[in-house]
Motif scaffolding. Structure first.
Motif, short mmCIF file in Angstrom:
data_model
loop_
_atom_site.label_atom_id
_atom_site.label_comp_id
_atom_site.label_asym_id
_atom_site.label_seq_id
_atom_site.Cartn_x
_atom_site.Cartn_y
_atom_site.Cartn_z
N ARG A 184 0.64 -1.31 0.25
CA ARG A 184 0.00 0.03 0.01
C ARG A 184 0.90 1.13 -0.11
N VAL A 185 0.69 2.07 -0.85
CA VAL A 185 1.47 3.41 -0.93
C VAL A 185 0.60 4.67 -0.96
N TRP A 186 1.16 5.72 -0.40
CA TRP A 186 0.52 7.05 -0.36
C TRP A 186 0.35 7.72 -1.79
N VAL A 187 -0.80 8.11 -2.06
CA VAL A 187 -1.19 8.80 -3.40
C VAL A 187 -1.42 10.22 -3.26
N ALA A 188 -2.06 10.68 -2.14
CA ALA A 188 -2.32 12.03 -2.21
C ALA A 188 -2.80 12.40 -0.67
N GLY A 189 -2.40 13.55 -0.20
CA GLY A 189 -2.80 14.03 1.13
C GLY A 189 -3.13 15.72 1.31
N ILE A 190 -4.01 16.00 2.41
CA ILE A 190 -4.50 17.34 2.71
C ILE A 190 -4.50 17.76 4.16
N GLY A 191 -3.81 18.73 4.39
CA GLY A 191 -3.67 19.06 6.04
C GLY A 191 -4.86 20.13 6.38
N SER A 192 -4.43 20.56 7.46
CA SER A 192 -5.38 21.50 8.18
C SER A 192 -5.41 23.00 7.10
N LEU A 193 -4.49 23.08 6.38
CA LEU A 193 -4.52 24.40 5.82
C LEU A 193 -5.19 24.21 4.31
N GLY A 194 -5.51 23.09 3.97
CA GLY A 194 -6.03 22.75 2.68
C GLY A 194 -5.07 22.49 1.68
N THR A 195 -3.54 22.54 1.95
CA THR A 195 -2.72 22.62 0.97
C THR A 195 -2.51 20.88 0.59
N PRO A 196 -2.63 20.80 -0.78
CA PRO A 196 -2.76 19.23 -1.28
C PRO A 196 -1.08 18.92 -1.76
N SER A 197 -0.96 17.74 -1.48
CA SER A 197 0.19 17.04 -1.88
C SER A 197 0.09 15.74 -2.87
N TYR A 198 0.96 15.52 -3.69
CA TYR A 198 0.73 14.27 -4.61
C TYR A 198 1.99 13.56 -4.81
N GLU A 199 1.81 12.36 -4.94
CA GLU A 199 2.91 11.52 -5.27
C GLU A 199 3.02 11.89 -7.05
N ASP A 200 4.25 11.67 -7.30
CA ASP A 200 4.57 12.12 -8.39
C ASP A 200 3.72 11.43 -9.79
N SER A 201 3.44 10.34 -9.74
CA SER A 201 2.97 9.84 -10.94
C SER A 201 1.54 10.30 -11.15
N VAL A 202 0.78 10.75 -10.10
CA VAL A 202 -0.54 11.56 -10.31
C VAL A 202 -0.88 12.86 -10.26
N LYS A 203 0.36 13.57 -9.99
CA LYS A 203 0.28 15.09 -10.37
C LYS A 203 -0.22 15.42 -11.73
#
Length: 123
Positions: free
Chosen positions: A44-63
């Motif tokens: 299982r691997v991380w794909v995307a995340g979002i924190g309290s400020l609403g700033t998203p982050s993505y794994e490179d292959s899905v950007k």
């Protein structure tokens, strides 16, 4: 806390899907949320995340193809998946971390709550 995913389906390459993750229970401290995926026979691997400020982050292959967002009023996390490719085929899980807020982890071991998963198949 309970997390329930929905929206998985079998689609053709190039099509789109939107996954949803509805949270219930004591969710006030769930500032870090994310999506993970697990392909057949893979970790299982991380794909995307979002924190309290609403700033998203993505794994490179899905950007550029996937967009994570959340609707706090509905207690729901989303993953908009565009331009799907066969390599995106996996079980997708949403997860929540009760300890972090602004900066979220990409390590699944840091997440405390998990949904049951929703299957995405791209052919």
């Amino acid at each position: 806390v309970q997390l329930v995913e929905s929206g998985g389906a079998s689609v053709q390459a190039g099509e789109s899907l939107r996954l949803s993750c509805a949270a219930s229970g004591n969710i006030r401290t769930l500032d870090c949320q994310g999506w993970f995926c697990q392909g057949s026979g893979k970790e299982r691997v991380w794909v995307a995340g979002i924190g309290s400020l609403g700033t998203p982050s993505y794994e490179d292959s899905v950007k550029g193809r996937f967009t994570i967002s959340k609707d706090n009023a509905k207690n729901t996390l989303y993953l908009q998946m565009n331009s799907l490719i066969p390599e995106d085929t996996a079980m997708y899980y949403c997860a929540a971390d009760r300890d972090r807020a602004e900066t979220c982890s990409v390590d699944q071991r840091d997440y405390d709550y998990w949904g049951q998963g929703t299957q995405v198949t791209v052919s």
